[in-house]
Design an enzyme around this catalytic site. Structure first.
Site, PDB file in Angstrom:
ATOM      1  N   PHE A  11      41.306  38.645  47.515  1.00  0.00           N
ATOM      2  CA  PHE A  11      41.916  37.350  47.818  1.00  0.00           C
ATOM      3  C   PHE A  11      43.191  37.109  46.991  1.00  0.00           C
ATOM      4  CE2 PHE A  11      41.371  32.699  46.451  1.00  0.00           C
ATOM      5  CZ  PHE A  11      42.190  32.214  47.453  1.00  0.00           C
ATOM      6  N   LEU A  34      37.974  48.982  47.758  1.00  0.00           N
ATOM      7  CA  LEU A  34      37.540  48.384  49.029  1.00  0.00           C
ATOM      8  C   LEU A  34      36.028  48.179  49.043  1.00  0.00           C
ATOM      9  CD1 LEU A  34      39.832  50.128  51.681  1.00  0.00           C
ATOM     10  CD2 LEU A  34      40.198  47.981  50.451  1.00  0.00           C
ATOM     11  N   GLU A  83      34.343  42.400  40.363  1.00  0.00           N
ATOM     12  CA  GLU A  83      33.327  41.710  41.163  1.00  0.00           C
ATOM     13  C   GLU A  83      33.494  40.250  40.777  1.00  0.00           C
ATOM     14  OE1 GLU A  83      31.291  42.669  43.494  1.00  0.00           O
ATOM     15  OE2 GLU A  83      31.797  44.792  43.401  1.00  0.00           O
ATOM     16  N   THR A 133      39.457  34.488  34.213  1.00  0.00           N
ATOM     17  CA  THR A 133      39.019  33.218  34.785  1.00  0.00           C
ATOM     18  C   THR A 133      38.755  32.182  33.689  1.00  0.00           C
ATOM     19  OG1 THR A 133      37.085  32.228  35.853  1.00  0.00           O
ATOM     20  CG2 THR A 133      36.724  34.311  34.800  1.00  0.00           C
ATOM     21  N   ASP A 134      38.771  30.908  34.076  1.00  0.00           N
ATOM     22  CA  ASP A 134      38.407  29.859  33.113  1.00  0.00           C
ATOM     23  C   ASP A 134      36.891  29.802  32.895  1.00  0.00           C
ATOM     24  OD1 ASP A 134      37.666  28.773  35.564  1.00  0.00           O
ATOM     25  OD2 ASP A 134      38.654  26.839  35.259  1.00  0.00           O
ATOM     26  N   GLU A 135      36.136  30.550  33.725  1.00  0.00           N
ATOM     27  CA  GLU A 135      34.677  30.502  33.584  1.00  0.00           C
ATOM     28  C   GLU A 135      34.213  31.131  32.271  1.00  0.00           C
ATOM     29  OE1 GLU A 135      32.303  31.162  37.038  1.00  0.00           O
ATOM     30  OE2 GLU A 135      33.950  30.694  38.398  1.00  0.00           O
ATOM     31  N   TYR A 159      28.556  36.937  35.833  1.00  0.00           N
ATOM     32  CA  TYR A 159      29.974  37.119  36.194  1.00  0.00           C
ATOM     33  C   TYR A 159      30.875  36.728  35.026  1.00  0.00           C
ATOM     34  CZ  TYR A 159      34.597  35.763  37.953  1.00  0.00           C
ATOM     35  OH  TYR A 159      35.953  35.601  38.114  1.00  0.00           O
ATOM     36  N   LYS A 163      33.369  38.978  32.614  1.00  0.00           N
ATOM     37  CA  LYS A 163      34.818  38.738  32.496  1.00  0.00           C
ATOM     38  C   LYS A 163      35.187  38.479  31.032  1.00  0.00           C
ATOM     39  CE  LYS A 163      37.656  38.513  35.217  1.00  0.00           C
ATOM     40  NZ  LYS A 163      38.539  39.545  35.849  1.00  0.00           N
ATOM     41  N   ASN A 188      39.732  27.718  39.504  1.00  0.00           N
ATOM     42  CA  ASN A 188      39.340  28.109  40.873  1.00  0.00           C
ATOM     43  C   ASN A 188      40.534  28.147  41.815  1.00  0.00           C
ATOM     44  OD1 ASN A 188      36.702  27.584  39.851  1.00  0.00           O
ATOM     45  ND2 ASN A 188      36.041  27.232  41.960  1.00  0.00           N
ATOM     46  N   ASN A 189      40.649  29.249  42.526  1.00  0.00           N
ATOM     47  CA  ASN A 189      41.724  29.370  43.522  1.00  0.00           C
ATOM     48  C   ASN A 189      41.186  29.048  44.909  1.00  0.00           C
ATOM     49  OD1 ASN A 189      44.102  31.915  42.632  1.00  0.00           O
ATOM     50  ND2 ASN A 189      42.892  30.690  41.238  1.00  0.00           N
ATOM     51  N   PRO A 214      26.256  23.791  53.209  1.00  0.00           N
ATOM     52  CA  PRO A 214      25.356  23.752  52.050  1.00  0.00           C
ATOM     53  C   PRO A 214      26.100  23.414  50.758  1.00  0.00           C
ATOM     54  CG  PRO A 214      25.816  26.021  52.692  1.00  0.00           C
ATOM     55  CD  PRO A 214      26.571  25.157  53.654  1.00  0.00           C
ATOM     56  N   HIS A 296      24.272  26.559  36.522  1.00  0.00           N
ATOM     57  CA  HIS A 296      25.514  26.088  37.140  1.00  0.00           C
ATOM     58  C   HIS A 296      26.330  25.230  36.157  1.00  0.00           C
ATOM     59  CE1 HIS A 296      27.125  24.960  41.405  1.00  0.00           C
ATOM     60  NE2 HIS A 296      28.038  25.485  40.622  1.00  0.00           N
TER      61      HIS A 296
HETATM   62  P1  NAD Z   1      38.007  39.328  45.208  1.00  0.00           P
HETATM   63  O1  NAD Z   1      36.537  39.546  45.053  1.00  0.00           O
HETATM   64  O2  NAD Z   1      38.527  38.646  46.421  1.00  0.00           O
HETATM   65  O3  NAD Z   1      38.768  40.741  45.128  1.00  0.00           O
HETATM   66  C1  NAD Z   1      38.417  41.743  44.222  1.00  0.00           C
HETATM   67  C2  NAD Z   1      39.043  43.048  44.680  1.00  0.00           C
HETATM   68  O4  NAD Z   1      38.724  44.060  43.728  1.00  0.00           O
HETATM   69  C3  NAD Z   1      38.540  43.539  46.036  1.00  0.00           C
HETATM   70  O5  NAD Z   1      39.622  43.935  46.850  1.00  0.00           O
HETATM   71  C4  NAD Z   1      37.653  44.715  45.681  1.00  0.00           C
HETATM   72  O6  NAD Z   1      37.611  45.721  46.698  1.00  0.00           O
HETATM   73  C5  NAD Z   1      38.312  45.223  44.408  1.00  0.00           C
HETATM   74  N1  NAD Z   1      37.380  45.971  43.551  1.00  0.00           N
HETATM   75  C6  NAD Z   1      36.129  45.588  43.167  1.00  0.00           C
HETATM   76  N2  NAD Z   1      35.577  46.539  42.402  1.00  0.00           N
HETATM   77  C7  NAD Z   1      36.508  47.534  42.270  1.00  0.00           C
HETATM   78  C8  NAD Z   1      36.541  48.766  41.577  1.00  0.00           C
HETATM   79  N3  NAD Z   1      35.483  49.196  40.875  1.00  0.00           N
HETATM   80  N4  NAD Z   1      37.661  49.520  41.644  1.00  0.00           N
HETATM   81  C9  NAD Z   1      38.737  49.114  42.368  1.00  0.00           C
HETATM   82  N5  NAD Z   1      38.756  47.956  43.064  1.00  0.00           N
HETATM   83  C10 NAD Z   1      37.658  47.173  43.011  1.00  0.00           C
HETATM   84  O7  NAD Z   1      38.462  38.586  43.889  1.00  0.00           O
HETATM   85  P2  NAD Z   1      39.608  37.488  43.679  1.00  0.00           P
HETATM   86  O8  NAD Z   1      39.050  36.155  43.963  1.00  0.00           O
HETATM   87  O9  NAD Z   1      40.834  37.944  44.373  1.00  0.00           O
HETATM   88  O10 NAD Z   1      39.807  37.596  42.105  1.00  0.00           O
HETATM   89  C11 NAD Z   1      40.728  38.548  41.550  1.00  0.00           C
HETATM   90  C12 NAD Z   1      40.675  38.458  40.046  1.00  0.00           C
HETATM   91  O11 NAD Z   1      41.025  37.141  39.632  1.00  0.00           O
HETATM   92  C13 NAD Z   1      39.303  38.752  39.461  1.00  0.00           C
HETATM   93  O12 NAD Z   1      39.485  39.501  38.282  1.00  0.00           O
HETATM   94  C14 NAD Z   1      38.732  37.371  39.138  1.00  0.00           C
HETATM   95  O13 NAD Z   1      37.860  37.425  38.045  1.00  0.00           O
HETATM   96  C15 NAD Z   1      39.993  36.599  38.805  1.00  0.00           C
HETATM   97  N6  NAD Z   1      39.945  35.145  39.082  1.00  0.00           N
HETATM   98  C16 NAD Z   1      39.520  34.683  40.300  1.00  0.00           C
HETATM   99  C17 NAD Z   1      39.533  33.306  40.541  1.00  0.00           C
HETATM  100  C18 NAD Z   1      39.135  32.740  41.882  1.00  0.00           C
HETATM  101  O14 NAD Z   1      39.069  31.514  42.033  1.00  0.00           O
HETATM  102  N7  NAD Z   1      38.918  33.553  42.904  1.00  0.00           N
HETATM  103  C19 NAD Z   1      39.955  32.425  39.555  1.00  0.00           C
HETATM  104  C20 NAD Z   1      40.379  32.953  38.320  1.00  0.00           C
HETATM  105  C21 NAD Z   1      40.382  34.310  38.106  1.00  0.00           C
END
Ligand code: NAD
Length: 353
Positions: A11, A34, A83, A133-135, A159, A163, A188-189, A214, A296
Site C-alpha cells: 500500500f 509479493l 508484515e 509506525t507510531d504503534e 506486530y 516493528k 495510520n495511513n 464490523p 487493542h
Molecule cells: P503492506 O502490508 O501493504 O505492504 C507490505 C509489502 O511488503 C507487500 O508488498 C509485501 O509483499 C512486502 N513484503 C512482506 N514481506 C516481505 C519480505 N519478506 N520480503 C520482501 N517483501 C516483503 O504494508 P503498508 O501498509 O504499505 O506498510 C509499509 C510499511 O509502512 C511497513 O513497514 C509498515 O510497518 C509501515 N507503516 C504502515 C502504516 C499503515 O498505516 N499502513 C503506518 C505507519 C507505518
C-alpha cells in the site's frame, strides 16, 4: 539517485514508487516478495517507465539481497517491506518475527557491506531509511498527549513489537557501525490501493455490498489518520533532506474515533451512491459492533512538529478531503478491488494464471 524500495508492491510502498517516478527524476528498484499484501496492479501506472524496475525477492534471503546491492548499486534504501496487519500478527506472529526482525537485520547487514566498499563520495550520500509506525509507542493515556520522537517504546501487539525491534536494530547499526540511517514513525495511513482487510477499504467495500460493517468494541479507539500520498511525499523529503541518525514522526493531526471514521464513510456513500443494495435503507444501519481485539490500543496521536520545522513538510490533505478522494477512488476502481477479492491479482502479471 537510484533508490531501492523494499515492499514497493504494498500500500505505502507503491505510493512511494508512484511519487518518485511521477514527481522526481530519480529511479527506483522495487524489491518485493509479493506476499498476499503485495499487488503489482498497484504499480500499473509506472511499470513501463524506464526509471522503474521490479525484482521479486525476500528480504530475508541474504544471497538475493547481496546480489541486488551489487547489481543495482543504489544511492539509498527506503525499507518498507513488512508484515503489517495487527490482527494477522495476533493469529500467527511467525511471519512478523521473520520478515520484520530477521528481514530488517538481513537488509542492514547487506546494506552495511555494500556501503563499506563504496567510494568516499558515494558513501557520504548513501542513506538507509527505515519506515516504521507510531504503534511502537503503545497507546496514550490522556486526551492531549502526543507521541514525540523521544517517547519511550511500549509496543502492545506482536506486530508493533516486531516493528519496535526492527527500529532498535536500525538505530544500533547507525550507532555501532556508522551506517547512515534515518527512521520515520508514522500514524495510520489511508487512501487508494489500501488492502481491503484494513478498516477504511473494508467499510467502503462491505457497505457497497450491503454487508455488515464490523467495528471493534464500541469503536472508541482513536487513530491519527494520514493520507498515503502525504506520507509518500514526507518519506521522499526525509530520505533526500533528512539528517543522518535522526528520527522523524509523521502524522496528519487528524485524530478520529474508529466509529467516527465509519460514520463519515457512510455519509459519503449516502451522497455518492444513493442507490443502496436491496433491503438497505441507510449505510449506517450496517454498522455492527464486534468483540474487541485483544490488547487493542486506545489512542494514537503524533506530534509531527519536528518534520514540519526541520524539513518544511506538512500534509496537503485534511481528513475530509482525503477520505472523499479515497471513497471516490474505490468507486471508480472497482476492478482493482474485485481482483484482490477474487484472488486474481496474485498471478496474472507474473504469468502464473
Ligand atoms: P503492506 O502490508 O501493504 O505492504 C507490505 C509489502 O511488503 C507487500 O508488498 C509485501 O509483499 C512486502 N513484503 C512482506 N514481506 C516481505 C519480505 N519478506 N520480503 C520482501 N517483501 C516483503 O504494508 P503498508 O501498509 O504499505 O506498510 C509499509 C510499511 O509502512 C511497513 O513497514 C509498515 O510497518 C509501515 N507503516 C504502515 C502504516 C499503515 O498505516 N499502513 C503506518 C505507519 C507505518
Amino acid at each position: 539517485m537510484k533508490i531501492l524500495v523494499t515492499g514497493g508492491a504494498g500500500f505505502i510502498g507503491s505510493a512511494v514508487i508512484r511519487y518518485i517516478v511521477n514527481s522526481t527524476a530519480d529511479s527506483v528498484v522495487n524489491i518485493d516478495k509479493l506476499t498476499y499484501a503485495g499487488n503489482l496492479d498497484n504499480l500499473a501506472d509506472v511499470e513501463s517507465n524506464d526509471r522503474y524496475e521490479f525484482v521479486r525477492a525476500d528480504i530475508c534471503d541474504r544471497t538475493a539481497i547481496a546480489d541486488i546491492f551489487s547489481q543495482y548499486k543504489p544511492d539509498a534504501v527506503m525499507h518498507l517491506a513488512a508484515e503489517s496487519h495487527v490482527d494477522r500478527s495476533i493469529d500467527g506472529p511467525d511471519d512478523f518475527i521473520h520478515t520484520n526482525i530477521v528481514g530488517t537485520y538481513t537488509l542492514l547487514e547487506e546494506a552495511r557491506k555494500y556501503w563499506l566498499q563504496l567510494p568516499a563520495e558515494r558513501k557520504e550520500i548513501f542513506r538507509f531509511h527505515h519506515v516504521s509506525t507510531d504503534e511502537v509507542f503503545g497507546d496514550l493515556d490522556g486526551v492531549t498527549d502526543l507521541f514525540r520522537e523521544d517517547t519511550p517504546y511500549a509496543p502492545s501487539s506482536p506486530y508493533s513489537a516486531s516493528k519496535a525491534s526492527s527500529d532498535h536494530l536500525v538505530r544500533a547499526w547507525g550507532r555501532t557501525y556508522g551506517l547512515p540511517v534515518i527512521v520515520t514513525n508514522c500514524s495510520n495511513n489511508y487512501g487508494p490501493y489500501h488492502f481491503p482487510e484494513k478498516l477504511i477499504p473494508l467499510m467502503i467495500l462491505n457497505a457497497l455490498e450491503g454487508k455488515p460493517l464490523p467495528v471493534y468494541g464500541k469503536g472508541d479507539q482513536i487513530r491519527d489518520w494520514l493520507f498515503v500520498e502525504d506520507h509518500a511525499a514526507a518519506l521522499y523529503k526525509v530520505v533526500t533532506e533528512g539528517e543522518v541518525g535522526e528520527t522523524y514522526n509523521i502524522g496528519g493531526h487528524n485524530e478520529k474515533k474508529n466509529i467516527e471514521v465509519v460514520r463519515a464513510i457512510c455519509q459519503l456513500l449516502e451522497e455518492l451512491v444513493p442507490a443502496k443494495p436491496q433491503g438497505v435503507s441507510s449505510y449506517e444501519e450496517l454498522i455492527s459492533f464486534v468483540r474487541d481485539r485483544p490488547g487493542h490500543d486506545i489512542r494514537y496521536a503524533i506530534d509531527a512538529s519536528k518534520i514540519q520545522r526541520k524539513l518544511g513538510w506538512s500534509p496537503a490533505e485534511t481528513f475530509e478531503s482525503g477520505l472523499r478522494k479515497t471513497v471516490e477512488w474505490y468507486l471508480s476502481n472497482r476492478l482493482w478491488s474485485q481482483r484482490v477479492l477474487d484472488g486474481s491479482y496474485k498471478g496474472e502479471r507474473l504469468g502464473l494464471i
